[in-house]
Design a protein around this motif. Sequence first.
Motif, PDB file in Angstrom:
ATOM      1  N   THR A 160      23.670  67.663  57.496  1.00  0.00           N
ATOM      2  CA  THR A 160      24.960  67.582  56.802  1.00  0.00           C
ATOM      3  C   THR A 160      25.348  66.143  56.511  1.00  0.00           C
ATOM      4  N   GLU A 161      25.289  65.311  57.503  1.00  0.00           N
ATOM      5  CA  GLU A 161      25.629  63.902  57.303  1.00  0.00           C
ATOM      6  C   GLU A 161      24.353  63.064  57.349  1.00  0.00           C
ATOM      7  N   PRO A 162      24.331  62.045  56.478  1.00  0.00           N
ATOM      8  CA  PRO A 162      25.459  61.506  55.717  1.00  0.00           C
ATOM      9  C   PRO A 162      25.635  62.044  54.298  1.00  0.00           C
ATOM     10  N   ASP A 163      24.642  62.719  53.739  1.00  0.00           N
ATOM     11  CA  ASP A 163      24.668  63.011  52.302  1.00  0.00           C
ATOM     12  C   ASP A 163      25.627  64.113  51.889  1.00  0.00           C
ATOM     13  N   PHE A 164      26.065  64.947  52.845  1.00  0.00           N
ATOM     14  CA  PHE A 164      26.913  66.084  52.489  1.00  0.00           C
ATOM     15  C   PHE A 164      28.233  66.058  53.260  1.00  0.00           C
ATOM     16  N   LEU A 165      28.770  64.865  53.455  1.00  0.00           N
ATOM     17  CA  LEU A 165      30.067  64.706  54.103  1.00  0.00           C
ATOM     18  C   LEU A 165      31.160  65.152  53.142  1.00  0.00           C
ATOM     19  N   LEU A 166      31.947  66.137  53.549  1.00  0.00           N
ATOM     20  CA  LEU A 166      32.976  66.708  52.679  1.00  0.00           C
ATOM     21  C   LEU A 166      34.322  66.064  52.968  1.00  0.00           C
ATOM     22  N   LEU A 167      35.028  65.713  51.891  1.00  0.00           N
ATOM     23  CA  LEU A 167      36.333  65.052  52.006  1.00  0.00           C
ATOM     24  C   LEU A 167      37.430  65.902  51.397  1.00  0.00           C
ATOM     25  N   ASN A 168      38.622  65.769  51.965  1.00  0.00           N
ATOM     26  CA  ASN A 168      39.819  66.278  51.322  1.00  0.00           C
ATOM     27  C   ASN A 168      40.139  65.359  50.140  1.00  0.00           C
ATOM     28  N   SER A 169      40.185  65.912  48.939  1.00  0.00           N
ATOM     29  CA  SER A 169      40.302  65.079  47.743  1.00  0.00           C
ATOM     30  C   SER A 169      41.634  64.354  47.656  1.00  0.00           C
ATOM     31  N   GLN A 170      42.688  64.921  48.187  1.00  0.00           N
ATOM     32  CA  GLN A 170      44.001  64.292  48.071  1.00  0.00           C
ATOM     33  C   GLN A 170      44.155  63.114  49.020  1.00  0.00           C
ATOM     34  N   GLU A 171      43.705  63.264  50.266  1.00  0.00           N
ATOM     35  CA  GLU A 171      43.921  62.227  51.271  1.00  0.00           C
ATOM     36  C   GLU A 171      42.671  61.406  51.566  1.00  0.00           C
ATOM     37  N   GLY A 172      41.502  61.917  51.204  1.00  0.00           N
ATOM     38  CA  GLY A 172      40.274  61.185  51.477  1.00  0.00           C
ATOM     39  C   GLY A 172      39.754  61.344  52.885  1.00  0.00           C
ATOM     40  N   LEU A 173      40.346  62.237  53.673  1.00  0.00           N
ATOM     41  CA  LEU A 173      39.923  62.458  55.050  1.00  0.00           C
ATOM     42  C   LEU A 173      38.658  63.303  55.098  1.00  0.00           C
ATOM     43  N   ALA A 174      37.807  63.023  56.071  1.00  0.00           N
ATOM     44  CA  ALA A 174      36.553  63.754  56.210  1.00  0.00           C
ATOM     45  C   ALA A 174      36.758  65.048  56.977  1.00  0.00           C
ATOM     46  N   HIS A 175      36.015  66.092  56.603  1.00  0.00           N
ATOM     47  CA  HIS A 175      35.969  67.316  57.386  1.00  0.00           C
ATOM     48  C   HIS A 175      35.175  67.065  58.667  1.00  0.00           C
ATOM     49  N   GLY A 176      35.543  67.778  59.707  1.00  0.00           N
ATOM     50  CA  GLY A 176      34.783  67.694  60.939  1.00  0.00           C
ATOM     51  C   GLY A 176      33.459  68.421  60.823  1.00  0.00           C
ATOM     52  N   LEU A 177      32.583  68.184  61.782  1.00  0.00           N
ATOM     53  CA  LEU A 177      31.303  68.880  61.796  1.00  0.00           C
ATOM     54  C   LEU A 177      31.514  70.337  62.169  1.00  0.00           C
ATOM     55  N   LEU A 178      30.760  71.193  61.530  1.00  0.00           N
ATOM     56  CA  LEU A 178      30.892  72.626  61.749  1.00  0.00           C
ATOM     57  C   LEU A 178      30.300  73.046  63.090  1.00  0.00           C
ATOM     58  N   ASP A 179      29.375  72.262  63.600  1.00  0.00           N
ATOM     59  CA  ASP A 179      28.616  72.662  64.784  1.00  0.00           C
ATOM     60  C   ASP A 179      28.799  71.668  65.919  1.00  0.00           C
ATOM     61  N   GLY A 180      28.239  72.016  67.072  1.00  0.00           N
ATOM     62  CA  GLY A 180      28.263  71.138  68.230  1.00  0.00           C
ATOM     63  C   GLY A 180      26.886  70.634  68.601  1.00  0.00           C
ATOM     64  N   LEU A 181      25.969  70.584  67.647  1.00  0.00           N
ATOM     65  CA  LEU A 181      24.609  70.149  67.916  1.00  0.00           C
ATOM     66  C   LEU A 181      24.564  68.648  68.201  1.00  0.00           C
TER      67      LEU A 181
END
Length: 384
Positions: A160-181
């Motif tokens: 997922t990271e770094p190439d598929f880091l998802l951001l909230n478009s309005q604030e620019g904040l990153a989504h957390g990781l979906l997993d605990g790996l």
Amino acid sequence: MNSHALETLRTSPDLAELAAYPFNVDLDRADHLEAVHLASGVPTEAWAGDDTGGTYFHCEGGQVLYASSDGSAGLIGDSIDEALETLIGLPCWHDLLHHIPPDADDDTLTAAVTEAEEELSEFYGPELDADRSRLLAALGLRELPAPVLVRRLHRALLRTEPDFLLLNSQEGLAHGLLDGLPRPPLWQTVLAPGQADLAALRADRTLIATVAADPARREGVLWAARYDLNPDDTSMLRALLGESPRPEHEHEPGCEPEYEPVYEAAQDGREPSAEPPLTWAALARRQGRTELARAALIRLLDDAGPRDASLLDGLVVEFAALGDHPQAARARWLFASLQDDPGQRAAALTDLAAHQRRAGDTDAAARTLKQAEALTGSEAMHDC
């Protein structure tokens, strides 16, 4: 989105209904709750969702990213077909993202899936296995063993990271990781090329000129030597320094490619984990690993607190060096909010306006300049 399976779902209402229930892949829910985008800028398109508010996105390279409604995201497949094989083959996949060791054997994985599906069967009934087989066959997909699917899912999530880091478009904040790996620390990833080059130079000194000709590789070797300095390295490191031009970024925080700092760090027994994370993010950028640097910097910015003015100032510099002016503006805005002195705050706001303008938000830049002028009464702010 070139997927025969997806086209089949879109043109077969009965199969689409089966995919939505019990397998929770609903083509009618392809509408995420908020505007999002990848930090890398790679385009995405939503194609399905689930009953929790999560959304499945198709990325331009073919990969499928899942974004939950609670602000986490992760890569779940390298194609829509692969993702569908996993989602239909493992309808309990959400329960397999935590507490399963990455090196678990087949028996452990099978037991975990069986336990999770027993709970699902209480709701979906005994037809779950038959429905799964029928849907996969109708879509032309494979029915793979549970351990194969779990391991493939985990491998995708770890990419997922770094190439598929998802951001909230309005604030620019990153989504957390979906997993605990578990994942390697940033310093380990960034230091690895330098460690490899250091080992190669120790075995073959004729490589010095090749490494010295590349400022990023040269700097990487010097960083690696800080934490693994052998007595025989002295002449090799001095030759490396003497045969190459100095990198352009020696003035930047964390960039000290001199021999003496290498020696002092080795003598002090310093560990790479003790270095500020900004050091490794900056080195990643100089290595040309743009998305690795960007993801690390965004995570640092998201976690910055009210006492992190120095960090925020450094983040502005690094984001600007990446050409990421929206994130630079976010960091400078937080930095400005921490300045009590009117003059310092006005200077920070002026710089903020410059980044907002470079990010294409001219209206915000104009408002910010007015705030700066109110603090100083200076019309010269218009010249920033």
